[in-house]
Design a protein around this motif. Structure first.
Motif, PDB file in Angstrom:
ATOM      1  N   ALA A   1       0.873  -1.071   0.127  1.00 31.28           N
ATOM      2  CA  ALA A   1      -0.001   0.014  -0.144  1.00 31.28           C
ATOM      3  C   ALA A   1       0.763   1.082   0.025  1.00 31.28           C
ATOM      4  CB  ALA A   1      -0.913   0.252   1.094  1.00 31.28           C
ATOM      5  N   THR A   2       0.295   2.499  -0.706  1.00 29.45           N
ATOM      6  CA  THR A   2       1.250   3.438  -1.003  1.00 29.45           C
ATOM      7  C   THR A   2       1.522   4.135   0.304  1.00 29.45           C
ATOM      8  OG1 THR A   2       0.209   3.743  -3.087  1.00 29.45           O
ATOM      9  CG2 THR A   2       1.434   5.784  -2.277  1.00 29.45           C
ATOM     10  N   GLY A   3       0.778   4.065   1.293  1.00 23.79           N
ATOM     11  CA  GLY A   3       0.530   4.799   2.702  1.00 23.79           C
ATOM     12  C   GLY A   3       1.564   4.157   3.499  1.00 23.79           C
ATOM     13  N   LEU A   4       2.094   2.733   3.276  1.00 25.37           N
ATOM     14  CA  LEU A   4       3.108   1.979   4.106  1.00 25.37           C
ATOM     15  C   LEU A   4       4.644   2.585   3.702  1.00 25.37           C
ATOM     16  CD1 LEU A   4       1.673  -1.407   4.549  1.00 25.37           C
ATOM     17  CD2 LEU A   4       1.901   0.264   6.390  1.00 25.37           C
TER      18      LEU A   4
ATOM     19  N   LEU B   1       2.980   2.126  12.053  1.00 28.10           N
ATOM     20  CA  LEU B   1       3.057   1.783  10.867  1.00 28.10           C
ATOM     21  C   LEU B   1       3.708   0.276  11.143  1.00 28.10           C
ATOM     22  CD1 LEU B   1       4.201   4.316   8.184  1.00 28.10           C
ATOM     23  CD2 LEU B   1       1.902   3.462   8.502  1.00 28.10           C
ATOM     24  N   ALA B   2       4.748   0.067  11.827  1.00 31.06           N
ATOM     25  CA  ALA B   2       5.318  -1.048  12.279  1.00 31.06           C
ATOM     26  C   ALA B   2       4.360  -1.779  12.687  1.00 31.06           C
ATOM     27  CB  ALA B   2       6.711  -0.922  13.370  1.00 31.06           C
TER      28      ALA B   2
ATOM     29  N   ARG C   1       1.163  -6.966  11.933  1.00 30.04           N
ATOM     30  CA  ARG C   1      -0.084  -7.626  12.118  1.00 30.04           C
ATOM     31  C   ARG C   1      -0.639  -8.126  10.691  1.00 30.04           C
ATOM     32  NH1 ARG C   1      -4.151  -5.003  16.728  1.00 30.04           N
ATOM     33  NH2 ARG C   1      -2.392  -4.614  18.236  1.00 30.04           N
ATOM     34  N   ILE C   2      -0.008  -7.464   9.954  1.00 29.87           N
ATOM     35  CA  ILE C   2      -0.450  -8.155   8.312  1.00 29.87           C
ATOM     36  C   ILE C   2       0.497  -9.353   7.857  1.00 29.87           C
ATOM     37  CG2 ILE C   2      -0.210  -7.474   5.867  1.00 29.87           C
ATOM     38  CD1 ILE C   2      -1.155  -4.837   6.673  1.00 29.87           C
ATOM     39  N   ILE C   3       1.852  -9.189   8.522  1.00 31.76           N
ATOM     40  CA  ILE C   3       2.806 -10.259   7.777  1.00 31.76           C
ATOM     41  C   ILE C   3       2.579 -11.489   8.625  1.00 31.76           C
ATOM     42  CG2 ILE C   3       5.322 -10.733   7.837  1.00 31.76           C
ATOM     43  CD1 ILE C   3       5.756  -7.814   7.245  1.00 31.76           C
TER      44      ILE C   3
END
Length: 206
Positions: free
Chosen positions: A56-59, A89-90, A95-97
């Motif tokens: 995602a661009t915002g990351l 962000l971290a 939480r996504i990974i």
């Protein structure tokens, strides 16, 4: 680069005790993900992967895989550059990974990018508009009656932003007579399609 070239670069780095900084920003969104150079020379390669292009661009977050012998130098460099990461962000990225959502997001990203590239191929001649099926940029070579700067200005006047090859030229090298298209910049495929129609009309003006 082919696997053979990646292996050759790794072999040279090992033979002459060189280190490699490998930019993996677009690695995961390639249609066929090849082994990184770091795979063949792990003790000689600093591998950097950003998430803004693949997720995602915002990351605005990147990870660096560093051989132990370079660890202190990298830490000092990042400290001196005053680079910091947003804890939010971290945490979000972790939480996504961890639950393997990352792979699903990358797969969806590839699917959307393929569909957008098919639109590009439909409206612009594929041979003149270079790029991979899952690439987020395309390189449009222009007819001789346009320069990259001229085409950029004409497109901008009609509401489409492209970037002239001159923006990417280094030193005294003559810029390519081309413009770069950011096919994932438009918010929707419909918006991209409108832009492609305008670009095709500009090309066909003369």
């Amino acid at each position: 680069m082919s696997v053979e070239i990646r292996k050759a670069i790794a072999e040279i780095a090992i033979k002459y005790n060189l280190f490699i900084i490998e930019d993996g920003t677009y690695h995961l969104i390639q249609e066929k993900v090849l082994p990184a150079v770091a795979t063949y020379a792990p003790e000689h390669t600093i591998y950097i992967a950003s998430l803004s292009k693949s997720m995602a661009t915002g990351l605005r977050l990147a990870y660096v895989a560093v051989p132990f012998k370079f660890l202190d130098s990298i830490r000092k460099a990042l400290y001196n550059l005053n680079i910091s990461v947003s804890p939010l962000l971290a945490e979000l990225t972790a939480r996504i990974i961890v639950p393997n959502q990352f792979e699903n997001i990358v797969a969806l990203h590839k699917e959307e990018t393929k569909a957008r590239n098919q639109l590009v191929n439909h409206y612009l001649v594929k041979e003149n508009c270079l790029g991979e099926a899952t690439g987020i940029f395309r390189w449009l070579h222009l007819p001789n009656h346009y320069t990259g700067d001229q085409f950029e200005q004409i497109a901008a006047a009609q509401g489409v932003q492209v970037y002239s090859g001159g923006r990417f030229a280094v030193g005294n090298v003559a810029p390519a007579n081309a413009v770069r298209l950011g096919i994932c910049a438009p918010e929707s495929r419909e918006e991209l399609e409108k832009a492609l129609i305008i670009l095709r009309k500009i090309i066909e003006m003369f």
